[in-house]
Motif scaffolding. Structure first.
Motif, short mmCIF file in Angstrom:
data_model
loop_
_atom_site.label_atom_id
_atom_site.label_comp_id
_atom_site.label_asym_id
_atom_site.label_seq_id
_atom_site.Cartn_x
_atom_site.Cartn_y
_atom_site.Cartn_z
N VAL A 62 0.84 -1.19 0.00
CA VAL A 62 0.00 0.00 0.00
C VAL A 62 0.88 1.24 0.00
O VAL A 62 1.74 1.40 0.87
CB VAL A 62 -0.93 0.04 1.23
N VAL A 110 -12.27 1.37 -3.91
CA VAL A 110 -12.98 0.61 -2.88
C VAL A 110 -14.38 1.21 -2.76
O VAL A 110 -14.53 2.42 -2.62
CB VAL A 110 -12.22 0.69 -1.53
N LEU A 182 -5.90 -1.01 -6.27
CA LEU A 182 -6.99 -0.55 -5.42
C LEU A 182 -6.76 0.89 -4.98
O LEU A 182 -5.62 1.29 -4.73
CB LEU A 182 -7.12 -1.45 -4.19
N ASP A 184 -8.17 3.84 -2.19
CA ASP A 184 -9.00 4.11 -1.02
C ASP A 184 -8.58 5.45 -0.43
O ASP A 184 -7.58 6.04 -0.86
CB ASP A 184 -8.85 2.98 0.01
N VAL A 187 -5.84 4.34 4.92
CA VAL A 187 -5.57 2.97 5.38
C VAL A 187 -5.23 3.04 6.87
O VAL A 187 -4.40 3.85 7.30
CB VAL A 187 -4.44 2.30 4.57
N GLY A 190 -5.75 -1.85 7.39
CA GLY A 190 -5.65 -2.52 6.10
C GLY A 190 -6.75 -3.53 5.86
O GLY A 190 -6.77 -4.19 4.80
N THR A 192 -9.91 -3.22 5.14
CA THR A 192 -10.75 -2.93 3.97
C THR A 192 -10.05 -3.34 2.69
O THR A 192 -10.65 -3.98 1.81
CB THR A 192 -11.10 -1.44 3.93
N LEU A 193 -8.79 -2.98 2.57
CA LEU A 193 -8.04 -3.32 1.35
C LEU A 193 -7.82 -4.82 1.23
O LEU A 193 -7.83 -5.37 0.12
CB LEU A 193 -6.70 -2.58 1.35
N THR A 197 -9.10 -7.13 -1.82
CA THR A 197 -8.16 -8.02 -2.51
C THR A 197 -8.72 -9.44 -2.55
O THR A 197 -8.63 -10.13 -3.58
CB THR A 197 -6.79 -8.02 -1.80
N ALA A 210 -1.99 -1.17 -3.92
CA ALA A 210 -3.05 -0.25 -3.52
C ALA A 210 -2.44 1.12 -3.27
O ALA A 210 -1.27 1.25 -2.88
CB ALA A 210 -3.75 -0.75 -2.27
N THR A 212 -3.54 5.01 -1.42
CA THR A 212 -4.50 5.74 -0.60
C THR A 212 -4.06 7.19 -0.47
O THR A 212 -2.88 7.52 -0.64
CB THR A 212 -4.63 5.14 0.81
#
Length: 224
Positions: A62, A110, A182, A184, A187, A190, A192-193, A197, A210, A212
């Motif tokens: 991320v 997301v 992804l 978002d 974060v 993590g 949600t990510l 995934t 990802a 953010t």
């Protein structure tokens, strides 16, 4: 005196517009409450991206443009909770800098929960991604309702989100063979990510990473 540059002209024009709007719709800076500015220049400077990389327990990398603290946290909260959609542009500019260099991937936002969409009337992640210059692909959807994450522990967040997302079958078929990234807003643990995934991997879509807007500061437990 040298002629004005394009950037200085754009800044002057933006300030003129802000001054005119402040007469009709009084505002204060989202970062410091300075009157008559949606976002003052010192606070705008605080949103200059400096990408930070975190690897989640499941292996997902991320990249986050900002730390969710101070001015950045106040601006993101105003953007998400106060309906100040004009803040999407500076946040989108920061988000753009978090994209992995040289990666040819498809941005996938997301999804927002149904309750947050009803409350806000817009999806902050999608709006910020568009202001970053991307066209996020509508690949993920919400499969079931979840509780508010803010008061939950790390394990509680993971349990709350388990099975909460799914990939749209027809959209997943279109992206078969393509890598996705992804997108978002913030974060924290993590969870949600990682759920996003899981849903994409189950649909046969490869997740390359990802990005953010921000990451919460890592808090280290005593002795940990």
């Amino acid at each position: 005196m040298p002629p004005p540059t394009a950037s200085s002209l754009a800044l002057s024009a933006r300030r003129a517009v802000e001054d005119a709007l402040a007469v009709v719709f009084p505002v204060s800076c989202a970062g410091c409450d300075l009157a008559d500015r949606d976002l003052c220049e010192p606070c705008r400077e605080q949103l200059r991206a400096s990408a930070r990389v975190r690897q989640l327990p499941g292996g997902l990398e991320v990249r986050s443009a900002l730390v969710f603290d101070g001015v950045a946290a106040r601006v993101i909260r105003s953007f998400k909770e106060d309906g100040r959609t004009g803040l999407a542009r500076p946040l989108g500019i920061a988000l753009r800098e978090a994209w992995p260099a040289g990666l040819d991937g498809v941005p996938v936002a997301v999804p927002a929960s149904r309750s947050s969409m009803r409350r806000r009337g817009y999806a902050p992640v999608v709006l910020a991604a568009r202001r970053a210059g991307w066209r996020p692909f509508p690949l993920l959807s919400v499969a079931r309702a979840t509780a508010d994450q803010r008061s939950l522990t790390r394990d509680g967040r993971a349990a709350n989100l388990a099975g909460a997302m799914r990939a749209r079958p027809s959209a997943a078929e279109r992206l078969r063979g393509r890598a996705v990234v992804l997108v978002d807003d913030v974060v924290t643990t993590g969870a949600t990510l990682e759920e996003a995934t899981r849903a994409l991997t189950a649909a046969g879509v490869a997740v390359a990473g990802a990005v953010t807007i921000a990451a919460t500061p890592l808090r280290h437990r005593p002795g940990g």
